[in-house]
Design a protein around this motif. Structure first.
Motif, PDB file in Angstrom:
ATOM      1  N   ILE A 118       0.790  -1.266  -0.013  1.00  0.00           N
ATOM      2  CA  ILE A 118      -0.024   0.181  -0.130  1.00  0.00           C
ATOM      3  C   ILE A 118       0.818   1.333  -0.014  1.00  0.00           C
ATOM      4  N   GLY A 119       0.434   2.276  -0.974  1.00  0.00           N
ATOM      5  CA  GLY A 119       1.023   3.488  -0.998  1.00  0.00           C
ATOM      6  C   GLY A 119      -0.119   4.469  -0.564  1.00  0.00           C
ATOM      7  N   THR A 120       0.349   5.738   0.062  1.00  0.00           N
ATOM      8  CA  THR A 120      -0.683   6.665   0.340  1.00  0.00           C
ATOM      9  C   THR A 120      -0.096   8.025   0.099  1.00  0.00           C
ATOM     10  N   HIS A 121      -1.047   8.989  -0.264  1.00  0.00           N
ATOM     11  CA  HIS A 121      -0.625  10.442  -0.282  1.00  0.00           C
ATOM     12  C   HIS A 121      -1.665  11.415  -0.127  1.00  0.00           C
ATOM     13  N   LEU A 122      -1.528  12.498   0.603  1.00  0.00           N
ATOM     14  CA  LEU A 122      -2.595  13.477   0.810  1.00  0.00           C
ATOM     15  C   LEU A 122      -2.103  14.810   0.698  1.00  0.00           C
ATOM     16  N   ILE A 123      -2.788  15.542  -0.348  1.00  0.00           N
ATOM     17  CA  ILE A 123      -2.499  17.117  -0.784  1.00  0.00           C
ATOM     18  C   ILE A 123      -3.735  17.753   0.091  1.00  0.00           C
ATOM     19  N   GLU A 147       5.227   5.827  -5.436  1.00  0.00           N
ATOM     20  CA  GLU A 147       5.243   6.760  -6.201  1.00  0.00           C
ATOM     21  C   GLU A 147       3.991   6.875  -7.247  1.00  0.00           C
ATOM     22  N   ALA A 148       3.166   6.095  -7.305  1.00  0.00           N
ATOM     23  CA  ALA A 148       1.855   6.124  -8.187  1.00  0.00           C
ATOM     24  C   ALA A 148       0.950   6.973  -7.158  1.00  0.00           C
ATOM     25  N   ALA A 149       0.970   6.577  -5.908  1.00  0.00           N
ATOM     26  CA  ALA A 149       0.071   7.699  -4.982  1.00  0.00           C
ATOM     27  C   ALA A 149       0.346   9.008  -4.967  1.00  0.00           C
ATOM     28  N   LYS A 150       1.488   9.336  -5.079  1.00  0.00           N
ATOM     29  CA  LYS A 150       2.023  10.848  -5.114  1.00  0.00           C
ATOM     30  C   LYS A 150       1.841  11.206  -6.555  1.00  0.00           C
ATOM     31  N   ALA A 151       1.964  10.484  -7.600  1.00  0.00           N
ATOM     32  CA  ALA A 151       1.825  11.048  -8.945  1.00  0.00           C
ATOM     33  C   ALA A 151       0.275  11.653  -9.085  1.00  0.00           C
ATOM     34  N   LEU A 152      -0.562  10.283  -8.630  1.00  0.00           N
ATOM     35  CA  LEU A 152      -1.915  10.598  -8.835  1.00  0.00           C
ATOM     36  C   LEU A 152      -2.489  12.023  -8.046  1.00  0.00           C
ATOM     37  N   ILE A 158      -7.063  16.121  -1.338  1.00  0.00           N
ATOM     38  CA  ILE A 158      -6.929  15.078  -2.152  1.00  0.00           C
ATOM     39  C   ILE A 158      -6.306  13.881  -1.445  1.00  0.00           C
ATOM     40  N   THR A 159      -6.849  12.759  -1.246  1.00  0.00           N
ATOM     41  CA  THR A 159      -6.450  11.725  -0.576  1.00  0.00           C
ATOM     42  C   THR A 159      -6.094  10.553  -1.396  1.00  0.00           C
ATOM     43  N   VAL A 160      -5.189   9.950  -1.637  1.00  0.00           N
ATOM     44  CA  VAL A 160      -4.900   8.739  -2.695  1.00  0.00           C
ATOM     45  C   VAL A 160      -4.320   7.690  -1.938  1.00  0.00           C
ATOM     46  N   VAL A 161      -4.946   6.436  -2.125  1.00  0.00           N
ATOM     47  CA  VAL A 161      -4.300   5.104  -1.771  1.00  0.00           C
ATOM     48  C   VAL A 161      -4.251   4.072  -2.838  1.00  0.00           C
ATOM     49  N   VAL A 162      -2.903   3.666  -3.406  1.00  0.00           N
ATOM     50  CA  VAL A 162      -2.782   2.939  -4.381  1.00  0.00           C
ATOM     51  C   VAL A 162      -2.340   1.716  -3.611  1.00  0.00           C
ATOM     52  N   ALA A 163      -2.992   0.347  -4.070  1.00  0.00           N
ATOM     53  CA  ALA A 163      -2.325  -0.583  -3.385  1.00  0.00           C
ATOM     54  C   ALA A 163      -2.324  -1.755  -4.386  1.00  0.00           C
ATOM     55  N   GLN A 164      -1.200  -2.710  -4.333  1.00  0.00           N
ATOM     56  CA  GLN A 164      -1.166  -3.743  -5.441  1.00  0.00           C
ATOM     57  C   GLN A 164      -1.412  -5.178  -4.625  1.00  0.00           C
TER      58      GLN A 164
END
Length: 326
Positions: free
Chosen positions: A44-49, A233-238, A285-291
């Motif tokens: 899991i990757g996360t990013h919040l702006i 990286e995907a969470a941050k880029a999105l 903007i909150t993003v969670v990317v999980a593989q």
């Protein structure tokens, strides 16, 4: 022809070695093997702006992610309208997420991993005033993703470059989503959209608050995922792409397109001049990317016996190299 037949029928010859005083070690016919099984887990990757005007306070979104026991993540988007009543909208969403994380070790949830039950318990324990849209997703070890969502937080599953699953938002009307609330008039866990989807190794999950999906199209999500080296990286880029679109007054965003479809547009006289409602939507903007990954883990049931060639009737069995004296 006769010689050939005789050759086929001739008795075999055996070479007998001198008997050793010490019998050789050999593997027992019933050697124990360490049982193992395949389980699905999430990386899991996360990013919040935060919203540009709320950066100092950290915004009103909240989330948590936990990769233990398969994987679980949740997002809560605090409803900003509470600020008009001198209530900090972030307090409710943050406490709701903190309670959700704390209840992961609850005995009932350890047994069934039900995100709707987790939402019920977390909501009941939240004492802050306010409301929030929320989504909780739990991955079972079998590979089934169980989802409970109230409102317009989103989730999509990407498989082999295509969106193969997506949840629909719940709204009373345009721009007024369902929301878990401290008030009796609000929604509860019983109003949640509950669904599940069977996942495969390599599937990508993209989840976020409406600040993500109001400002970015599916194809942009797919291309960003494919160009990223990992989930962080995907969470941050999105998140950064959504933020870029959100402040672009010339970008015809998913939000502006939906607004026009619901009858919201520029005045009629601007339409006569060829104008239309466009632009991104500034928001947290909150993003969670999980593989999804499949790993082999020891079976807590212990050893099993290997008989006649170690038949592989389960997902995987990792043999232990055990030798016994005859």
């Amino acid at each position: 022809m006769a010689a050939s037949t005789a050759s086929r029928l001739s008795p075999p010859r055996f070479h007998v070695s001198p008997r050793s005083p010490h019998p050789p070690l050999r593997r027992s016919r019933f050697s124990p093997v360490r049982a193992a099984k395949l389980e699905a887990v999430l990386s899991i990757g996360t990013h919040l702006i935060p919203h540009p005007r709320k950066a100092a306070s950290g915004g009103e979104d909240a989330f948590f992610a936990n990769s233990d026991a398969g994987g679980v993540f949740a997002i809560a988007d605090g409803v900003s309208g509470w600020a008009e009543k001198d209530v900090n909208p972030a307090l409710f969403s943050r406490e709701l997420m903190r309670n959700s994380s704390n209840f992961l070790n609850d005995e009932e949830l350890q047994v069934n991993g039900d995100p709707q039950i987790l939402l019920m318990k977390a909501h009941a324990a939240t004492s802050s005033i306010g409301s929030a849209t929320v989504i909780i997703a739990v991955l079972e070890k079998s590979g089934t993703l169980k989802i409970a969502s109230v409102g317009d937080c989103g989730l999509k599953v990407i498989r082999k470059g295509q969106v193969m699953f997506s949840i629909s938002p719940q709204e009373h009307y345009f721009d007024c989503p369902y929301q878990i609330s401290s008030e009796a008039a609000g929604q509860t866990y019983q109003d949640a959209l509950v669904c599940s989807v069977n996942l495969m190794d390599g599937d990508m999950i993209v989840s976020g608050s409406d600040g993500l999906f109001d400002n970015i199209f599916d194809q942009e999500i797919i291309s960003t995922i494919s160009e990223s080296s990992g989930v962080d990286e995907a969470a941050k880029a999105l998140a950064e792409l959504a933020r870029k679109h959100s402040v672009d007054v010339t970008f015809d965003s998913p939000y502006s397109m939906e607004a026009r479809s619901k009858g919201f547009d520029v005045p009629w006289w601007k339409k006569l001049l060829g104008a239309k409602l466009i632009g991104g939507k500034m928001d947290d903007i909150t993003v969670v990317v999980a593989q999804v990954k499949t790993v082999a883990v020891p079976d807590e049931g212990g050893d099993i016996e290997e008989q006649k060639g170690n038949e592989q009737g389960i997902a995987v069995a990792v043999a232990s190299a055990v030798q016994n004296e005859e």
